[in-house]
Design a protein around this motif. Structure first.
Motif, mmCIF file in Angstrom:
data_model
loop_
_atom_site.group_PDB
_atom_site.id
_atom_site.type_symbol
_atom_site.label_atom_id
_atom_site.label_comp_id
_atom_site.label_asym_id
_atom_site.label_seq_id
_atom_site.Cartn_x
_atom_site.Cartn_y
_atom_site.Cartn_z
ATOM 1 N N THR A 1 0.836 -1.212 0.000
ATOM 2 C CA THR A 1 0.000 0.000 0.000
ATOM 3 C C THR A 1 0.866 1.256 0.000
ATOM 4 O OG1 THR A 1 -1.774 -1.174 1.139
ATOM 5 C CG2 THR A 1 -1.816 1.239 1.253
ATOM 6 N N VAL A 2 1.897 1.257 0.807
ATOM 7 C CA VAL A 2 2.798 2.416 0.872
ATOM 8 C C VAL A 2 3.554 2.569 -0.446
ATOM 9 C CG1 VAL A 2 4.843 3.378 2.020
ATOM 10 C CG2 VAL A 2 2.969 2.407 3.376
ATOM 11 N N GLN A 3 4.012 1.456 -1.001
ATOM 12 C CA GLN A 3 4.713 1.511 -2.285
ATOM 13 C C GLN A 3 3.801 2.062 -3.381
ATOM 14 O OE1 GLN A 3 7.941 0.886 -2.695
ATOM 15 N NE2 GLN A 3 7.848 1.398 -4.857
ATOM 16 N N ASP A 4 2.566 1.577 -3.428
ATOM 17 C CA ASP A 4 1.597 2.069 -4.415
ATOM 18 C C ASP A 4 1.344 3.562 -4.236
ATOM 19 O OD1 ASP A 4 1.398 -0.466 -5.454
ATOM 20 O OD2 ASP A 4 -0.527 -0.921 -4.492
ATOM 21 N N PHE A 5 1.250 3.991 -2.980
ATOM 22 C CA PHE A 5 1.036 5.410 -2.696
ATOM 23 C C PHE A 5 2.186 6.257 -3.246
ATOM 24 C CE2 PHE A 5 2.092 8.932 0.205
ATOM 25 C CZ PHE A 5 1.043 9.777 -0.106
ATOM 26 N N PHE A 6 3.412 5.836 -2.970
ATOM 27 C CA PHE A 6 4.555 6.603 -3.464
ATOM 28 C C PHE A 6 4.612 6.609 -4.992
ATOM 29 C CE2 PHE A 6 6.383 6.375 0.883
ATOM 30 C CZ PHE A 6 6.687 7.716 1.029
ATOM 31 N N MET A 7 4.253 5.519 -5.602
ATOM 32 C CA MET A 7 4.226 5.486 -7.070
ATOM 33 C C MET A 7 3.167 6.450 -7.607
ATOM 34 S SD MET A 7 4.972 1.511 -7.965
ATOM 35 C CE MET A 7 4.849 1.815 -9.702
ATOM 36 N N ASP A 8 1.985 6.461 -6.989
ATOM 37 C CA ASP A 8 0.943 7.409 -7.396
ATOM 38 C C ASP A 8 1.405 8.846 -7.205
ATOM 39 O OD1 ASP A 8 -0.863 5.528 -8.228
ATOM 40 O OD2 ASP A 8 -2.161 5.670 -6.459
ATOM 41 N N CYS A 9 2.043 9.101 -6.092
ATOM 42 C CA CYS A 9 2.551 10.458 -5.829
ATOM 43 C C CYS A 9 3.521 10.895 -6.909
ATOM 44 C CB CYS A 9 3.240 10.524 -4.473
ATOM 45 S SG CYS A 9 2.121 10.543 -3.082
ATOM 46 N N TRP A 10 4.391 9.986 -7.289
ATOM 47 C CA TRP A 10 5.390 10.291 -8.311
ATOM 48 C C TRP A 10 4.736 10.529 -9.669
ATOM 49 C CZ3 TRP A 10 10.212 11.781 -8.703
ATOM 50 C CH2 TRP A 10 10.875 11.631 -9.920
ATOM 51 N N GLU A 11 3.852 9.615 -10.057
ATOM 52 C CA GLU A 11 3.244 9.678 -11.379
ATOM 53 C C GLU A 11 2.215 10.800 -11.510
ATOM 54 O OE1 GLU A 11 1.710 5.730 -11.863
ATOM 55 O OE2 GLU A 11 3.698 4.875 -12.165
ATOM 56 N N ARG A 12 1.430 11.009 -10.471
ATOM 57 C CA ARG A 12 0.325 11.961 -10.547
ATOM 58 C C ARG A 12 0.613 13.282 -9.854
ATOM 59 N NH1 ARG A 12 -4.158 8.511 -8.080
ATOM 60 N NH2 ARG A 12 -5.222 10.505 -8.057
ATOM 61 N N LYS A 13 1.809 13.432 -9.315
ATOM 62 C CA LYS A 13 2.221 14.676 -8.636
ATOM 63 C C LYS A 13 1.160 15.106 -7.615
ATOM 64 C CE LYS A 13 5.821 14.918 -11.324
ATOM 65 N NZ LYS A 13 7.001 14.244 -10.895
ATOM 66 N N LEU A 14 0.860 14.216 -6.686
ATOM 67 C CA LEU A 14 -0.211 14.452 -5.720
ATOM 68 C C LEU A 14 0.062 15.582 -4.734
ATOM 69 C CD1 LEU A 14 -1.234 10.772 -4.859
ATOM 70 C CD2 LEU A 14 -2.271 12.332 -6.511
ATOM 71 N N PHE A 15 1.268 16.102 -4.694
ATOM 72 C CA PHE A 15 1.614 17.133 -3.728
ATOM 73 C C PHE A 15 1.276 18.546 -4.195
ATOM 74 C CE2 PHE A 15 4.503 13.625 -2.867
ATOM 75 C CZ PHE A 15 4.155 13.387 -1.547
ATOM 76 N N THR A 16 0.836 18.688 -5.410
ATOM 77 C CA THR A 16 0.649 20.035 -5.958
ATOM 78 C C THR A 16 -0.391 20.855 -5.202
ATOM 79 O OG1 THR A 16 -0.889 19.156 -7.596
ATOM 80 C CG2 THR A 16 1.408 19.439 -8.281
ATOM 81 N N ASN A 17 -1.400 20.221 -4.630
ATOM 82 C CA ASN A 17 -2.463 20.975 -3.964
ATOM 83 C C ASN A 17 -2.536 20.742 -2.464
ATOM 84 O OD1 ASN A 17 -3.447 22.144 -6.371
ATOM 85 N ND2 ASN A 17 -4.474 20.228 -6.859
ATOM 86 N N VAL A 18 -1.465 20.279 -1.859
ATOM 87 C CA VAL A 18 -1.458 20.040 -0.415
ATOM 88 C C VAL A 18 -1.396 21.381 0.294
ATOM 89 C CG1 VAL A 18 -0.171 19.041 1.508
ATOM 90 C CG2 VAL A 18 -0.367 17.800 -0.656
ATOM 91 N N ASN A 19 -2.366 21.602 1.187
ATOM 92 C CA ASN A 19 -2.373 22.856 1.945
ATOM 93 C C ASN A 19 -2.498 22.598 3.447
ATOM 94 O OD1 ASN A 19 -4.994 22.037 1.982
ATOM 95 N ND2 ASN A 19 -5.800 23.781 0.871
ATOM 96 N N VAL A 20 -2.164 21.381 3.865
ATOM 97 C CA VAL A 20 -2.092 21.020 5.279
ATOM 98 C C VAL A 20 -0.665 20.566 5.544
ATOM 99 C CG1 VAL A 20 -4.533 20.351 5.443
ATOM 100 C CG2 VAL A 20 -2.827 18.640 4.818
ATOM 101 N N SER A 21 -0.395 20.193 6.779
ATOM 102 C CA SER A 21 0.967 19.739 7.068
ATOM 103 C C SER A 21 1.271 18.482 6.254
ATOM 104 C CB SER A 21 1.139 19.467 8.563
ATOM 105 O OG SER A 21 0.575 18.238 8.927
#
Length: 103
Positions: A48-68
């Motif tokens: 699950t963690v590996q899949d999450f990191f892959m999604d983050c990398w591929e989909r740039k999930l950090f672009t709209n993070v506005n919390v810690s």
């Protein structure tokens, strides 16, 4: 938010690849622990963690993070684990229904 986490998040949002590597090294073990507390299966937690990191990398999930950053990571892993459990329960329910209908 921790100043170091804010700087890391800023770098991630700017597309800094080395920031992603740093994020992985800093938080992978903790996220596996979080996943393990929900899933109660070490292999599933790692996957699950590996899949999450892959999604983050591929989909740039950090672009709209506005919390810690830590809150974002915790919430994202927890939600993925809960979704995995829900999907597994639905799969088992459908399988049981199919097996009961076949007899």
């Amino acid at each position: 938010m921790n100043t170091n986490d804010q700087l890391l998040l800023d770098r991630l949002q700017a597309g800094d690849d080395s920031a992603f590597t740093q994020l992985f090294r800093l938080y992978r073990r903790w996220l596996v622990y979080v996943a393990l507390t929900v899933l109660e299966d070490e292999t599933e937690a790692h996957d699950t963690v590996q899949d999450f990191f892959m999604d983050c990398w591929e989909r740039k999930l950090f672009t709209n993070v506005n919390v810690s950053l830590k809150s974002f990571l915790h919430c994202a892993i927890r939600n993925r684990c809960l979704n995995k459990l829900r999907n597994e329960a639905l799969r088992k329910k459908k399988l049981k229904k199919l097996l009961n209908g076949a007899t």
